[in-house]
Write a protein that holds these residues in place. Sequence first.
Motif, PDB file in Angstrom:
ATOM      1  N   ALA A   1       1.998  30.959 -21.415  1.00 48.30           N
ATOM      2  CA  ALA A   1       3.370  31.151 -20.918  1.00 48.30           C
ATOM      3  C   ALA A   1       3.650  30.233 -19.733  1.00 48.30           C
ATOM      4  CB  ALA A   1       3.582  32.616 -20.532  1.00 48.30           C
ATOM      5  N   ALA A   2       2.704  30.153 -18.806  1.00 49.19           N
ATOM      6  CA  ALA A   2       2.885  29.268 -17.646  1.00 49.19           C
ATOM      7  C   ALA A   2       2.917  27.810 -18.071  1.00 49.19           C
ATOM      8  CB  ALA A   2       1.759  29.502 -16.641  1.00 49.19           C
ATOM      9  N   ALA A   3       2.084  27.465 -19.041  1.00 51.75           N
ATOM     10  CA  ALA A   3       2.046  26.080 -19.522  1.00 51.75           C
ATOM     11  C   ALA A   3       3.358  25.697 -20.193  1.00 51.75           C
ATOM     12  CB  ALA A   3       0.882  25.904 -20.498  1.00 51.75           C
ATOM     13  N   ALA A   4       3.918  26.632 -20.964  1.00 57.20           N
ATOM     14  CA  ALA A   4       5.208  26.362 -21.617  1.00 57.20           C
ATOM     15  C   ALA A   4       6.293  26.111 -20.579  1.00 57.20           C
ATOM     16  CB  ALA A   4       5.582  27.515 -22.530  1.00 57.20           C
ATOM     17  N   THR A   5       6.258  26.885 -19.492  1.00 57.55           N
ATOM     18  CA  THR A   5       7.234  26.683 -18.414  1.00 57.55           C
ATOM     19  C   THR A   5       7.072  25.311 -17.782  1.00 57.55           C
ATOM     20  OG1 THR A   5       7.244  29.050 -17.932  1.00 57.55           O
ATOM     21  CG2 THR A   5       8.073  27.578 -16.211  1.00 57.55           C
ATOM     22  N   SER A   6       5.823  24.878 -17.607  1.00 51.63           N
ATOM     23  CA  SER A   6       5.569  23.585 -16.962  1.00 51.63           C
ATOM     24  C   SER A   6       5.932  22.407 -17.855  1.00 51.63           C
ATOM     25  CB  SER A   6       4.087  23.476 -16.576  1.00 51.63           C
ATOM     26  OG  SER A   6       3.278  23.220 -17.712  1.00 51.63           O
ATOM     27  N   GLY A   7       5.715  22.530 -19.147  1.00 48.75           N
ATOM     28  CA  GLY A   7       5.936  21.409 -20.067  1.00 48.75           C
ATOM     29  C   GLY A   7       4.809  20.409 -20.079  1.00 48.75           C
ATOM     30  N   SER A   8       3.759  20.643 -19.299  1.00 53.33           N
ATOM     31  CA  SER A   8       2.644  19.695 -19.220  1.00 53.33           C
ATOM     32  C   SER A   8       1.747  19.809 -20.446  1.00 53.33           C
ATOM     33  CB  SER A   8       1.820  19.977 -17.957  1.00 53.33           C
ATOM     34  OG  SER A   8       0.516  19.437 -18.073  1.00 53.33           O
TER      35      SER A   8
ATOM     36  N   ALA B   1       0.831  -1.208   0.000  1.00 53.63           N
ATOM     37  CA  ALA B   1       0.000   0.000   0.000  1.00 53.63           C
ATOM     38  C   ALA B   1       0.860   1.250   0.000  1.00 53.63           C
ATOM     39  CB  ALA B   1      -0.926  -0.010   1.210  1.00 53.63           C
ATOM     40  N   HIS B   2       1.907   1.269   0.783  1.00 57.28           N
ATOM     41  CA  HIS B   2       2.742   2.464   0.854  1.00 57.28           C
ATOM     42  C   HIS B   2       3.629   2.615  -0.384  1.00 57.28           C
ATOM     43  CE1 HIS B   2       1.403   2.587   5.051  1.00 57.28           C
ATOM     44  NE2 HIS B   2       1.705   3.872   4.975  1.00 57.28           N
ATOM     45  N   TRP B   3       3.992   1.473  -1.002  1.00 58.23           N
ATOM     46  CA  TRP B   3       4.754   1.598  -2.255  1.00 58.23           C
ATOM     47  C   TRP B   3       3.885   2.263  -3.315  1.00 58.23           C
ATOM     48  CZ3 TRP B   3       5.095   0.765  -7.391  1.00 58.23           C
ATOM     49  CH2 TRP B   3       6.363   0.857  -7.967  1.00 58.23           C
ATOM     50  N   TYR B   4       2.605   1.865  -3.389  1.00 59.40           N
ATOM     51  CA  TYR B   4       1.720   2.460  -4.392  1.00 59.40           C
ATOM     52  C   TYR B   4       1.293   3.870  -4.010  1.00 59.40           C
ATOM     53  CZ  TYR B   4       1.811  -1.535  -7.381  1.00 59.40           C
ATOM     54  OH  TYR B   4       2.249  -2.497  -8.254  1.00 59.40           O
ATOM     55  N   LEU B   5       1.282   4.172  -2.727  1.00 58.21           N
ATOM     56  CA  LEU B   5       1.085   5.563  -2.327  1.00 58.21           C
ATOM     57  C   LEU B   5       2.229   6.418  -2.859  1.00 58.21           C
ATOM     58  CD1 LEU B   5      -0.099   7.928  -0.692  1.00 58.21           C
ATOM     59  CD2 LEU B   5       1.132   7.058   1.307  1.00 58.21           C
ATOM     60  N   ASP B   6       3.448   5.916  -2.715  1.00 61.89           N
ATOM     61  CA  ASP B   6       4.603   6.663  -3.224  1.00 61.89           C
ATOM     62  C   ASP B   6       4.516   6.815  -4.739  1.00 61.89           C
ATOM     63  OD1 ASP B   6       7.367   7.810  -2.858  1.00 61.89           O
ATOM     64  OD2 ASP B   6       7.862   6.113  -4.154  1.00 61.89           O
ATOM     65  N   LEU B   7       4.098   5.739  -5.428  1.00 59.66           N
ATOM     66  CA  LEU B   7       3.925   5.819  -6.888  1.00 59.66           C
ATOM     67  C   LEU B   7       2.901   6.893  -7.238  1.00 59.66           C
ATOM     68  CD1 LEU B   7       3.655   3.043  -9.494  1.00 59.66           C
ATOM     69  CD2 LEU B   7       1.688   4.530  -9.223  1.00 59.66           C
ATOM     70  N   ALA B   8       1.796   6.941  -6.488  1.00 57.72           N
ATOM     71  CA  ALA B   8       0.750   7.926  -6.768  1.00 57.72           C
ATOM     72  C   ALA B   8       1.255   9.343  -6.538  1.00 57.72           C
ATOM     73  CB  ALA B   8      -0.471   7.644  -5.894  1.00 57.72           C
ATOM     74  N   GLU B   9       2.009   9.557  -5.463  1.00 55.22           N
ATOM     75  CA  GLU B   9       2.492  10.905  -5.165  1.00 55.22           C
ATOM     76  C   GLU B   9       3.556  11.340  -6.169  1.00 55.22           C
ATOM     77  OE1 GLU B   9       1.525  11.371  -0.427  1.00 55.22           O
ATOM     78  OE2 GLU B   9       3.503  10.580  -0.971  1.00 55.22           O
ATOM     79  N   ARG B  10       4.404  10.409  -6.601  1.00 55.15           N
ATOM     80  CA  ARG B  10       5.371  10.754  -7.650  1.00 55.15           C
ATOM     81  C   ARG B  10       4.660  11.022  -8.970  1.00 55.15           C
ATOM     82  NH1 ARG B  10       8.087   6.477  -8.880  1.00 55.15           N
ATOM     83  NH2 ARG B  10       7.392   5.010  -7.294  1.00 55.15           N
ATOM     84  N   GLY B  11       3.619  10.213  -9.252  1.00 62.07           N
ATOM     85  CA  GLY B  11       2.851  10.416 -10.484  1.00 62.07           C
ATOM     86  C   GLY B  11       2.121  11.737 -10.488  1.00 62.07           C
ATOM     87  N   ALA B  12       1.636  12.171  -9.311  1.00 63.95           N
ATOM     88  CA  ALA B  12       0.930  13.454  -9.226  1.00 63.95           C
ATOM     89  C   ALA B  12       1.850  14.598  -9.606  1.00 63.95           C
ATOM     90  CB  ALA B  12       0.380  13.656  -7.814  1.00 63.95           C
ATOM     91  N   ILE B  13       3.107  14.502  -9.186  1.00 59.53           N
ATOM     92  CA  ILE B  13       4.080  15.531  -9.565  1.00 59.53           C
ATOM     93  C   ILE B  13       4.365  15.468 -11.061  1.00 59.53           C
ATOM     94  CG2 ILE B  13       6.462  16.293  -9.255  1.00 59.53           C
ATOM     95  CD1 ILE B  13       6.266  15.234  -6.356  1.00 59.53           C
ATOM     96  N   ALA B  14       4.500  14.244 -11.593  1.00 59.27           N
ATOM     97  CA  ALA B  14       4.782  14.087 -13.025  1.00 59.27           C
ATOM     98  C   ALA B  14       3.654  14.642 -13.888  1.00 59.27           C
ATOM     99  CB  ALA B  14       5.013  12.611 -13.348  1.00 59.27           C
ATOM    100  N   LEU B  15       2.423  14.593 -13.389  1.00 60.21           N
ATOM    101  CA  LEU B  15       1.287  15.118 -14.158  1.00 60.21           C
ATOM    102  C   LEU B  15       1.393  16.618 -14.394  1.00 60.21           C
ATOM    103  CD1 LEU B  15      -1.827  13.266 -12.658  1.00 60.21           C
ATOM    104  CD2 LEU B  15      -0.694  12.830 -14.838  1.00 60.21           C
ATOM    105  N   THR B  16       2.235  17.310 -13.636  1.00 61.63           N
ATOM    106  CA  THR B  16       2.369  18.758 -13.794  1.00 61.63           C
ATOM    107  C   THR B  16       3.499  19.135 -14.733  1.00 61.63           C
ATOM    108  OG1 THR B  16       3.888  19.008 -11.909  1.00 61.63           O
ATOM    109  CG2 THR B  16       1.524  19.050 -11.435  1.00 61.63           C
ATOM    110  N   GLY B  17       4.124  18.152 -15.385  1.00 60.55           N
ATOM    111  CA  GLY B  17       5.271  18.454 -16.238  1.00 60.55           C
ATOM    112  C   GLY B  17       5.271  17.662 -17.526  1.00 60.55           C
ATOM    113  N   PRO B  18       6.396  17.637 -18.215  1.00 59.47           N
ATOM    114  CA  PRO B  18       6.461  16.974 -19.527  1.00 59.47           C
ATOM    115  C   PRO B  18       6.306  15.463 -19.466  1.00 59.47           C
ATOM    116  CG  PRO B  18       8.643  17.729 -18.830  1.00 59.47           C
ATOM    117  CD  PRO B  18       7.658  18.319 -17.870  1.00 59.47           C
ATOM    118  N   ASP B  19       6.502  14.854 -18.289  1.00 59.10           N
ATOM    119  CA  ASP B  19       6.359  13.400 -18.160  1.00 59.10           C
ATOM    120  C   ASP B  19       4.917  12.977 -17.917  1.00 59.10           C
ATOM    121  OD1 ASP B  19       9.088  13.083 -18.492  1.00 59.10           O
ATOM    122  OD2 ASP B  19       9.505  13.238 -16.349  1.00 59.10           O
ATOM    123  N   GLU B  20       3.981  13.873 -18.093  1.00 63.49           N
ATOM    124  CA  GLU B  20       2.573  13.589 -17.833  1.00 63.49           C
ATOM    125  C   GLU B  20       2.048  12.370 -18.588  1.00 63.49           C
ATOM    126  OE1 GLU B  20      -1.787  15.744 -18.437  1.00 63.49           O
ATOM    127  OE2 GLU B  20       0.047  16.762 -19.040  1.00 63.49           O
TER     128      GLU B  20
END
Length: 984
Positions: free
Chosen positions: A798-805, A604-623
């Motif tokens: 402009a903000a979106a370009a900075t984010s890469g998302s 459960a905690h491994w997948y929690l970590d995956l979810a929290e890392r994925g949430a950050i990735a959703l805000t950038g080019p790795d979305e």
Amino acid sequence: MDGLEIRVLGGITLVRDGEPVAIGGPKPRLFLALMVARGGEVVSTDRICDELWGEQLPADPGAVLQSNISRLRKLLRPDADIVAQPPGYLLRATPEAIDARRFEQLCSVAKQASDPAVAADRLREALACWRGGAFEEFAEFDWARVEAVRLDELRANAREDLLEARLALGEHAELVGELEALAAEHPLRERLHQQLVVALYRGGRSAEALRHADDYGRQLRDELGIEPSPTFRDLESRVLNDDPTLMPAVPSPRRVRARRLPAETTQLVGRAAELDQLAHRLRTDRLVTLTGPGGVGKTRLALSLAHDLWDEYGGEVFVAELAPVHDAASTVAAIATVLDVQQRQHLSIEETLIEYLRTRRVLLVLDNCEHLRAAAAALSERILSLCPEVTVLATSREVLGLPSECVWRVGPLGVGSDGSDTEVPPAVALFVERARAARPGFEPGSDDLVAIAEIVRRLDGLPLAIELAAARIRALSPAALVERLEGRFEILSGSQSAMTPRHRTLVDLVAWSYDLLEPDEQRLFGRLGVFAGSFGIDAAEGTCGDDELSAARVSMLLANLVDKSMVQLVDEQRSRYRLLETLRQFGHDRLDDDERAAVRDRHAHWYLDLAERGAIALTGPDEPAAVVTFDLDFDNLRSAYRWSIDQADADLGLRLVAALREYAIRAMHAEVTAWANAVSDIPGADAHPRFPVVVAVAAYGAFVRGDLERAIELAERAVAAAERLGVDGSGLAERSMGNALFYLGEEARGVEWMDHMLASARTGSPARLAHALYMRSVAHTSLGEYVKGAQLAGEARAAAATSGSPTAKAQASYALGLALESANPVEATAHLREAVELARVAGNRWIEAFAQTEVLWLRAREGEPREALARYADVVELWYRGGDWANQWLSLRHVFGILVQLRAHRGAATLHGALTAAGAAYALPFVAADAEHLSILAQQLRGELGASAFAAAVRLGASLSDGEIVEFAREQIDALSGPTTRVP
């Protein structure tokens, strides 16, 4: 495929009714391959003898050749034959019987198809004929090399034709990565480079398209001293001049996003007749349950039926794998997720599912029901009584117990009565096939076949037991395996006395296979039972490793378990694995309570970590990659959520839901909003810093379902909690509040909350700021403040370009397109199309449908109403599946406008009545002019129909339920979207 198959696209193989047939030694194999390669031509006896024996002729080559031919004829007839025709012999067979000819035939059909979807289906079917290199085991022969080269070139052309068809279907965004890899692998195949240039251009990446074209031309000049073809140079010029004809044509109505059934990873052996009988049964009985002990092959049989009946049900075949669902409360939600159906306002998730299925012809496969028997039976009974066109196929060790249930007991494979059988029993054929997979080149002799017959008899013909035993052929001969099985079963014969004999046989075989594992392999195997569905190697390391079993050893041990058939490798490219349910349960039972709890907690905690890392990735080019990861691991994320509820772990549950919030919104996974309600009620949750965000997730779920008052109530609660705890609420509550108030026509209050959202976003990530600016831009535009809307959209870009998302970029492009609609429809359309493509790249179905709605509305108003109306079918279907009524009403208002444009007056008036009754006729106009335009259209309808007829149609519309409104809209779209339809 029924009947005979001669396969040469890989090692030469004979298959009859889905079961492999032994050809014999190397000479008969060589002879048959030669005859296939010559394509129905007569091959002289001298040539045959020369190829078979060269200078080492037997004493009587004619007699030996006749003997070989006689044996082959027995194997080939009645579907094919080797015919004597001077000066030699020819192979007579239909094109369907030879995989190479069937491949060519399918390619020819695809080339003649006018519909790219049909062409793509036939080409996929053609390419699926290949299991390896053509005639690969005869590479030393000139005749084989020549034919192999010809077929390989046809295969390369078919692959390019499939890419062309997919481009025509609008899949350019998905194809860019694949084309880049293929162009690098085949640097001189010009067509691949052309397709990559087109895909980049259609995705709004003109500069990259031109750069790639230039790089390809330079490569040709530098390496070969030649110029690109005139066709390629013309393409480059068209990209440079922004030629609109490079964009894809409008696809046919009701085309939906491609969906695939779970792949069949191995060939189904010995079940051809049973498949035919079951297919017939499913045409007469609406509930069929496949029962039998674990390992008998119920799932494989059901999956094969699903594939076979795909076309008959028009692709409306859904397989719900229930093995990963561990509690009855999640059963309906898991099935709804498979159908892509989300909960609606004022309905439970079960009621929503029933409403969705009520008017559809669907085959619903419920796989592995035994642990959820009561829930599966109750749901099946409701579906059967309320959805007359739905058929349910269930697999379970126990019957569901419903009156209408047709119970089909899946038996083991035939093992043969004694050693005198003239045909290879199915159980023996399965063992040999799986043994060849475990030990390539394995060809059993007569003594081996006797031993194998004894093995499968001892294993009662159970497919899973046979596969586990066959995996041991890598280390043991069949005779040695017989000895070990005999000793093992004598030891275990008194165990599990309550089980049926066949189930005991399987458990004994699994136990024997388990006991042969090294201690660390046993430990890992037991712990892998924690996974729900498939899992990646990193998850196995993180979940199963501890002080006793280091994470560094897990990957090596996992590979050992795959080699021993205890674990399946289901996706080699992504290194994903899974356990069959019987094996998973066996391993799970090997753990004591303490170890099981420890592993579940780490999981459960491994997948929690995956979810929290994925949430950050959703805000950038790795979305896009993060979305794929979330999709693949959703079963495990659901299991982690369930553990948080079982353990009343507020920290785990709240953090998990908070991390998944954006994925849930973008992928329209409303199941997560239901989790939000549950974890918010865990004792102590209201003191946690993520509590306000999770309450806001519940608020957003209420808004999407159209429950606006509840959305506002929850949003206010979330804002108050954030102030009380002194934490950042992420802006989601303000977003939900602003949306709901705008929809209710309270624009001033809605703008106020959007301003709060924007203010808080200025201290957050660039992606969050881009989203807030996009929302504020849309608000200005909807109030008629187009210049301010465009300015804020520019800031969002402009903000979106900075984010890469990609999502942030799509939202910004959407906002700008919306702001420009009234002043410059052409430029607006370009920005909105860009938003559609960016959203597809991101896997963001919500913003994709949002932008597509506006593209189609503009297209209708610019003179193409029928074409636009055809495409609205997909948008309406998406909102309906997703339960997003806030956006559904917007799309249906546009459909109303097009119906008026096409003079479908009664249909338009009926839809107007439905929209008015729902309170959605003029709420949330995204372009201020739309409200006035729609009001004028309503007045126009009254004048055309007359007051009495108009009122009657409006009353009819007001009486329709939500589902009936959507069905009515679908009927109007289908009737009017054709180019020659006449409306009375």
